[in-house]
Structure formats: C-alpha cells, structure tokens
Design an enzyme around this catalytic site. Structure first.
Site, PDB file in Angstrom:
ATOM      1  N   THR A 154      -1.215  -4.306   5.143  1.00 45.04           N
ATOM      2  CA  THR A 154      -0.163  -4.596   4.168  1.00 45.04           C
ATOM      3  C   THR A 154       0.602  -5.863   4.533  1.00 45.04           C
ATOM      4  OG1 THR A 154       0.081  -2.219   3.744  1.00 45.04           O
ATOM      5  CG2 THR A 154       1.864  -3.648   3.008  1.00 45.04           C
ATOM      6  N   GLN A 189      -2.732  -1.847  -0.984  1.00 39.81           N
ATOM      7  CA  GLN A 189      -1.415  -2.481  -0.985  1.00 39.81           C
ATOM      8  C   GLN A 189      -1.603  -3.983  -1.169  1.00 39.81           C
ATOM      9  OE1 GLN A 189      -2.630  -0.461   1.361  1.00 39.81           O
ATOM     10  NE2 GLN A 189      -1.158   1.116   1.942  1.00 39.81           N
ATOM     11  N   ASP A 233       6.146   2.238  -4.523  1.00 40.08           N
ATOM     12  CA  ASP A 233       6.891   1.631  -3.407  1.00 40.08           C
ATOM     13  C   ASP A 233       7.011   0.116  -3.580  1.00 40.08           C
ATOM     14  OD1 ASP A 233       6.721   4.220  -2.447  1.00 40.08           O
ATOM     15  OD2 ASP A 233       5.072   3.778  -1.081  1.00 40.08           O
ATOM     16  N   ARG A 289      11.326   6.920  -2.070  1.00 39.38           N
ATOM     17  CA  ARG A 289      10.639   7.847  -1.167  1.00 39.38           C
ATOM     18  C   ARG A 289      11.126   7.566   0.253  1.00 39.38           C
ATOM     19  NH1 ARG A 289       4.427   8.465  -1.548  1.00 39.38           N
ATOM     20  NH2 ARG A 289       4.322   6.241  -1.042  1.00 39.38           N
ATOM     21  N   TRP A 291      10.447   6.796   3.339  1.00 42.00           N
ATOM     22  CA  TRP A 291       9.478   6.266   4.298  1.00 42.00           C
ATOM     23  C   TRP A 291      10.023   6.411   5.721  1.00 42.00           C
ATOM     24  CZ3 TRP A 291       7.835   0.408   4.793  1.00 42.00           C
ATOM     25  CH2 TRP A 291       6.696   0.324   5.589  1.00 42.00           C
TER      26      TRP A 291
END
Length: 372
Positions: A154, A189, A233, A289, A291
């Site tokens: 990522t 990603q 995200d 979320r 993480w």
C-alpha cells in the site's frame, strides 16, 4: 523501556475504565452513590478529552514555515512555454537539501507520472491551473511487483508521495486510475496521494481513487476545500489532520468505509477531524473503521447523505476497541447524521467536548498556516 511504559499506561487506563463501567452499572439502594460516581466519571472524561486534545503537541517540533519564494519553476507539456515538461523533472532540479520556498507551477494537462518527494526537499509548493485542469495520475496497486521484485504494498502504490515537511499543494488533482476492485479483493489498495511528513497543506485539491485513496500517513496536515473520492478506507493513516469544507464522496456498490484512523496508543496525539464537510455518494458507508486500537475521528457541522449506515462505525472485528476508540459527532445534519441508531461506543459530543477538535489549534495551525 518507553514502549513498556506506554503499554503499562494503556493497560492501567483500560482497567480503570472497566472498573468505572462496572461500578456505574450497579442499581438500587446505592443511587446517591451512583449519581456521585456518574458525575466523577463525566468530569474525568472531560479531563481526558482536554489532555489528549492538547493544543501543544509535544511529539511534534515547533513549526517554523517559510512562505517567501526564492525560486519559481514552470512545468508545461510544451517545452517552449515552461522550464520542464514533467513534474518529476522540476522536482529533480531542486537542491537535495532545500531550505527555502520553491513554487512549482504546473500548466493545464494530464501528467502520467509516479512521483516521490524526498525528505530533505522541504518548502515545496505545487500549484496547478485548477483541480479540473491539472491532473497527475498513475495506476499502481499494492500487489504490483516493484523494482526489487517484491509487491510494492500500500505504501509504495501511491501516485504522488510526499516525505518532506512544509509541503503545499493547490488547485491540482491526484489520481490513482487502477480499476476499482471487487468487494473483498486482496492487494488492490491503490493510493492517489501519500503524505508522510509534518506540516502539509492541501487547498482546492482533488484526490481520486477507490480503495485507500488518501494515505494520511503521519504528521500534522490541513485539507481545505478538497474533494476526496473512494470506496473502502479512502482516508486512512495515523495523521493529526483537520479537514475543512471538504466534499467526501463514496463510490461503491456495496459496503464501504470513509476513514480508517490508526491511532495505536492513548498517548498518541493523532486523529482526523472533519469540520463543515459534506459526505455523499453511493452504497452503504461507515463513517470509520477502527484500524488502530485507539482510533480517533470527529465529524462536526457536517452534512451526511442517506448512504451512512445507521450504526455509523465498525470495530474492525475487535469488541475490545469499544472501550478505547474515540468516535464523535457534533451538530451534523442530513439524513445520515441521526445519532439515534449509532453504536453505543460512539458519542454525540457536547460543545465543550467538540471545541478542541474544530479549529486550527487542533493541528497547531497558528504556528505554520497563517499565510496559506
């Protein structure tokens, strides 16, 4: 030693919180004692808010920005009208250890480039003709093999990556044009921009992608009048960042998530604050979320379209995070803003609780944003 001390403090915090919750749950003849405990808990919570939202962020150095340009560089696809024909050539022309403000003006056009600014090149301003006219795009994904023969991940998938402090971008679009992945796909990603340095500002910019569009990695950052689009995200990382007057647009056919903030310790001074923003799009969207175990995200004075799920937030499959994350709303509006169905571990903030998050002081902006 420092890591052990941090973990010990975190454990102590959780034990105290569990004890308070257990004590507060008792009913009956001890009602007078319970009321006193409730007041004490609320006072303690407010003290905690004030402490972790301190306007003096001790982990960051005092910011001393420079605004007076010492050099102007013009990028134009026509070599007759500019100093360089690519953005990367313009960046490569800057001294490796740069110490004064350099303004790179990028003419209208689509620049297919993958760009990374090294840590030593501070004080760069990148300015396009407008976010509709000037675009930098690439199409890497996390599973794509890099020059070393390994998947780039990522972090390495970013179209545009900034590692230097005091970076400013205005009137430009950063785009990752990798095809939107199917739900649950691995290694897809695709970051449009990664900011991994302190004191960066983005004004009138667009960030376009799908999964993991904007990697708000680390440092203090300011986003104003920006448009950010993605699916899952699409604003994520462990930055200390203020998003003001931004349009956040989800583009998904199923479930998505707007934020994934990765605050891992109660002692970390990071979090995302969205003020006077707008959330629209398609699909069903979580506001965030968890993480990080101590993930922290605030929405204030923000319009939320009906795409926001009633629960609002997701715990990343770990119920223990219900006790440690900090998710809140303050005076938000729109069909998706109703706090009645939210998870019990999020909060509808009071004005006192919201105040530390809704101004430039949240990111020490009085030190480094005055002339932007």
């Amino acid at each position: 030693m420092a890591t052990s001390r941090t973990r010990l403090l975190e454990l102590l915090f959780i034990l105290i919180l569990l004890f308070a919750i257990s004590a507060n749950a008792k009913r009956g003849k001890h009602s007078r004692r319970q009321n006193k405990l409730k007041v004490a808990n609320e006072d303690g919570f407010l003290n905690w808010i004030n402490r972790i939202s301190s306007r003096n962020h001790s982990v960051f150095h005092e910011a001393k920005n420079k605004f007076e340009p010492c050099k102007f560089i013009k990028v134009n696809k026509n070599p007759k009208h500019g100093d360089f024909t690519t953005v990367q050539e313009a960046i490569d022309s800057i001294p490796i250890a740069n110490s004064c403000r350099v303004v790179i003006s990028v003419s209208p056009g689509i620049y297919r480039e993958k760009i990374e600014i090294p840590a030593t090149m501070a004080y760069i301003t990148l300015e396009g003709a407008s976010s509709r006219k000037t675009t930098i795009k690439w199409d890497d994904t996390a599973d794509r093999v890099g020059k070393d023969g390994q998947p780039m991940g990522t972090y390495g998938s970013a179209t545009f990556a900034v590692n230097s402090p005091y970076f400013i971008a205005k009137n430009i679009t950063f785009k990752n044009v990798a095809p939107p992945p199917p739900s649950g796909a691995l290694g897809k990603q695709a970051v449009a921009l990664r900011i991994s340095a302190d004191t960066a500002a983005f004004i009138n910019c667009k960030f376009i992608g799908a999964q993991d569009t904007l990697y708000d990695h680390r440092g203090r950052h300011y986003f104003k009048n920006c448009y950010i689009q993605g699916s899952v995200d699409f604003i994520f990382g462990d930055g200390l960042s203020l998003y003001e007057n931004c349009h956040l647009n989800a583009k998904t056919k199923s479930y998505g998530a707007l934020t994934a903030q990765k605050r891992e310790s109660m002692l970390e001074e990071t979090g995302f604050s969205f003020v006077n923003c707008k959330v629209t799009g398609s699909g069903a969207l979580y506001l965030g979320r968890a993480w990080g175990t101590f993930s922290r995200v605030i929405f204030a004075y923000t319009y939320m379209d009906k795409i926001i799920t009633s629960k609002g937030w997701y715990d990343w499959g770990d119920k223990n995070r219900h006790m440690t994350v900090f998710y809140g709303q303050f005076k938000c509006s729109g069909p998706g803003a109703n706090h009645g169905g939210r998870v019990k571990w999020s909060r509808e903030l009071t004005e006192q609780e919201a105040n530390p998050f809704v101004s430039l002081s949240f990111i020490d902006g009085h030190e480094w944003l005055l002339n932007i």
